[in-house]
Design an enzyme around this catalytic site. Structure first.
Site, short mmCIF file in Angstrom:
data_model
loop_
_atom_site.label_atom_id
_atom_site.label_comp_id
_atom_site.label_asym_id
_atom_site.label_seq_id
_atom_site.Cartn_x
_atom_site.Cartn_y
_atom_site.Cartn_z
N GLU A 1 0.82 -1.19 0.00
CA GLU A 1 0.00 0.00 0.00
C GLU A 1 0.86 1.25 0.00
OE1 GLU A 1 -1.73 -2.09 2.95
OE2 GLU A 1 -3.79 -1.71 2.35
N CYS B 1 5.45 -6.84 7.64
CA CYS B 1 6.50 -6.41 8.57
C CYS B 1 6.72 -7.51 9.60
CB CYS B 1 6.10 -5.12 9.27
SG CYS B 1 7.42 -4.45 10.33
N CYS C 1 4.61 -5.15 16.27
CA CYS C 1 4.09 -4.21 17.28
C CYS C 1 2.61 -4.54 17.52
CB CYS C 1 4.24 -2.78 16.79
SG CYS C 1 5.95 -2.37 16.42
N CYS D 1 -0.38 -2.49 15.61
CA CYS D 1 -0.24 -2.17 14.18
C CYS D 1 -0.82 -3.26 13.31
CB CYS D 1 1.25 -1.97 13.86
SG CYS D 1 1.58 -1.73 12.12
N GLY E 1 6.15 -2.01 6.57
CA GLY E 1 7.52 -2.47 6.68
C GLY E 1 8.40 -1.64 7.58
N SER F 1 9.95 5.51 16.32
CA SER F 1 8.69 5.17 16.99
C SER F 1 8.99 4.81 18.43
CB SER F 1 8.02 4.00 16.27
OG SER F 1 7.73 4.38 14.95
N ASN G 1 -5.00 4.77 15.64
CA ASN G 1 -5.94 4.55 14.56
C ASN G 1 -6.48 3.13 14.74
OD1 ASN G 1 -5.64 7.04 13.11
ND2 ASN G 1 -3.57 6.35 12.61
N CYS H 1 -1.87 5.77 9.70
CA CYS H 1 -0.72 5.06 10.26
C CYS H 1 -1.16 3.76 10.91
CB CYS H 1 -0.06 5.88 11.37
SG CYS H 1 0.66 7.38 10.83
N1 SAH Z 1 7.97 0.48 10.70
C1 SAH Z 1 8.29 1.82 10.88
C2 SAH Z 1 7.57 2.73 9.91
C3 SAH Z 1 6.13 2.38 9.59
S1 SAH Z 1 4.96 2.53 10.90
C4 SAH Z 1 8.00 2.26 12.31
O1 SAH Z 1 7.37 1.53 13.05
O2 SAH Z 1 8.46 3.33 12.69
C5 SAH Z 1 4.68 4.30 10.92
C6 SAH Z 1 4.15 4.84 12.23
O3 SAH Z 1 2.80 4.38 12.48
C7 SAH Z 1 4.97 4.41 13.45
O4 SAH Z 1 5.33 5.54 14.19
C8 SAH Z 1 4.00 3.54 14.24
O5 SAH Z 1 4.27 3.61 15.63
C9 SAH Z 1 2.66 4.13 13.85
N2 SAH Z 1 1.52 3.22 14.05
C10 SAH Z 1 1.49 1.89 13.90
N3 SAH Z 1 0.26 1.41 14.16
C11 SAH Z 1 -0.53 2.48 14.47
C12 SAH Z 1 -1.91 2.64 14.78
N4 SAH Z 1 -2.74 1.60 14.84
N5 SAH Z 1 -2.36 3.88 15.04
C13 SAH Z 1 -1.53 4.96 14.95
N6 SAH Z 1 -0.23 4.87 14.61
C14 SAH Z 1 0.28 3.64 14.38
FE1 SF4 Z 2 6.28 -2.85 11.60
FE2 SF4 Z 2 6.22 -0.22 12.09
FE3 SF4 Z 2 3.95 -1.69 12.20
FE4 SF4 Z 2 5.83 -1.97 14.08
S1 SF4 Z 2 4.63 -0.12 13.65
S2 SF4 Z 2 4.76 -3.66 13.03
S3 SF4 Z 2 7.69 -1.71 12.89
S4 SF4 Z 2 5.20 -1.31 10.39
#
Ligand code: SAH
Ligand code: SF4
Length: 430
Positions: free
Chosen positions: A114, A193, A197, A200, A244, A297, A373, A416
């Site tokens: 995406e 990924c 986390c 996510c 990713g 993050s 989110n 995000c």
């Molecule tokens: N993998 C990398 C970049 C992609 S994620 C990383 O984790 O930094 C991009 C951002 O989205 C990160 O800061 C992550 O903490 C945030 N994120 C992930 N899941 C989310 C969610 N459900 N709601 C809001 N932000 C989220």
């Molecule tokens: Fe991967 Fe970033 Fe999502 Fe964590 S927040 S699972 S590092 S994409």
């Protein structure tokens, strides 16, 4: 050669050595020197490589037939030698009521990622010391003329309630497209990924594969083409925050960055990469002569809580992460960005905010707060707005710049952490 951190070197020798018509050789992702070498093997002069470079990255030509700067005979010879240009197919396109567009882009092997187009961005770069950060700060400033300047903002306000089906974008959005001032593309670096986390949606896919440098660039080219962007005219920002972990596909990611700067013409000061904290790559990244801005993050201010929601903390502890960041060579005016996803009742206490202050104090840094989110299978709640504001005010009162990121495209699962190949749209709680 496989690396211990899961990254892979791009198999260049295989690509540029390819003169076998049964083998496909991808041109996207090759730099000038490699193109010169590849064309040299076909007996062509170095200036031909410049023409190919220009056609691939500046003109955004997606097939060899479109390279009208080359003779028909050379185009045929390139094709017979197995050279191809691998643009992804737009498999699906969702348009949000706020103007955000989520693209599902498919590659030749059937994998898809995406990529998200956000007119006006999401405020994530505000206060990071860069030109794009200054523009976002300016947008946040409440002035009576602000609405007049922002056509896309006005259009978003009017149509916030309902996503717009493809092909029926409102006249306002068409107008704002013509007058465009600023936009951000959120780019994926892997399919899925591995980092896992807990909050996510991408984590639920697991890691399917790394993207090549060519595939990272091709996402951007496909969106620029679809949105009719002129790189020189429009103020375009890139955030490597899609699917990713960029630092687990480090070499391909950095190769893509260099080609985006040299080939496509997007300055690195308009790019931000976000990492979950792959500590050894942070030092490598700091030593790069050409690099985007760095976001990390953080998401929790102490080891036990961070380990619970970001299990990668077991491998690279918060203490090691903070040490790497203290050593990170920032440029003039540059600030680190810490991303902090607020999960209701988990990490959004004022005590947590005070711990963030203690961690971040002394660093040239800013904090971006993101209210979770939501999504199906995500076992956390979005905190109420007053809690987000209270958290922010603890930081700002302590002298740490803190911004609340605007959620963009939540209604189409484009925000995000929501990128998980969702093909049907599920009604989200308000
Ligand atoms: N993998 C990398 C970049 C992609 S994620 C990383 O984790 O930094 C991009 C951002 O989205 C990160 O800061 C992550 O903490 C945030 N994120 C992930 N899941 C989310 C969610 N459900 N709601 C809001 N932000 C989220
Ligand atoms: Fe991967 Fe970033 Fe999502 Fe964590 S927040 S699972 S590092 S994409």
């Amino acid at each position: 050669m496989p690396r211990s951190d899961g990254g892979e070197r791009y198999p260049l020798t295989q690509h540029i050595g390819c003169m076998n018509p049964t083998q496909q050789c991808e041109l996207l992702g090759l730099c000038l020197q490699e193109l010169t070498e590849a064309l040299g093997r076909l007996g062509e002069a170095p200036y031909r490589a410049r023409q190919v470079l220009d056609g691939l990255y500046r003109q955004r030509w997606s097939s060899l037939e479109r390279f009208t700067t080359l003779s028909a005979a050379l185009r045929r010879r390139l094709s017979e030698a197995g050279f191809t240009i691998g643009w992804p197919r737009v498999e699906q396109k969702f348009i949000s009521g706020d103007g955000t567009v989520r693209y599902l882009l498919g590659f030749a092997d059937g994998q898809s990622v995406e990529t998200v187009w956000m007119p006006e961005g999401d405020g994530g770069e505000a206060g990071d010391g860069s030109p794009s950060g200054d523009e976002e700060l300016e947008e946040l400033r409440p002035t009576p003329h602000r609405a007049e300047r922002s056509e896309a903002g006005k259009a978003a306000e009017r149509s916030r309630k309902h996503p717009i089906p493809e092909g029926q974008a409102s006249a306002d959005f068409q107008q704002s497209r013509r007058n465009r001032q600023r936009a951000t593309i959120c780019v994926s670096t892997q399919v899925g990924c591995a980092v896992d986390c807990a909050f996510c949606m991408t984590a639920l896919l697991g890691l399917r594969r790394n993207l090549t440098a060519g595939e990272i660039i091709a996402q951007i080219l496909a969106v620029l083409h679809d949105q009719q962007v002129e790189v020189e005219r429009d103020r375009l920002n890139l955030v490597f925050m899609g699917q990713g972990e960029p630092f687990l596909n480090y070499d391909n990611f950095m190769r893509a960055v260099r080609l985006l700067v040299e080939g496509v013409g997007i300055p690195e000061s308009r790019m931000t990469v976000s990492t979950s904290g792959i500590v050894p790559r942070i030092a490598d990244f700091g030593a790069e002569p050409v690099r985007p801005k760095l976001a990390v993050s953080l998401n929790a201010p102490n080891e036990p809580l961070r380990t619970r929601i970001m299990p990668i903390t077991k491998k690279w502890t918060l203490a090691k992460l903070m040490a790497a960041l203290r050593d990170f060579p920032l440029r003039n005016r540059e600030r680190l960005t810490f991303e902090y996803v607020l999960l209701g009742g988990i990490n959004d206490d004022l005590q947590h905010a005070r711990e963030v202050v203690d961690l971040v104090r002394g660093l040239k840094a800013k904090v971006n707060l993101i209210a979770l989110n939501p999504g199906p299978e995500i076992p956390f709640a979005t905190p109420a707005e007053d809690r987000v504001l209270a958290f922010q005010s603890v930081l700002t009162r302590a002298g740490i710049p803190a911004f609340i990121r605007r959620p963009r495209g939540r209604d189409i699962y484009a925000a995000c952490g929501q990128l998980k190949h969702t093909r049907e749209l599920v009604q989200l709680a308000p």
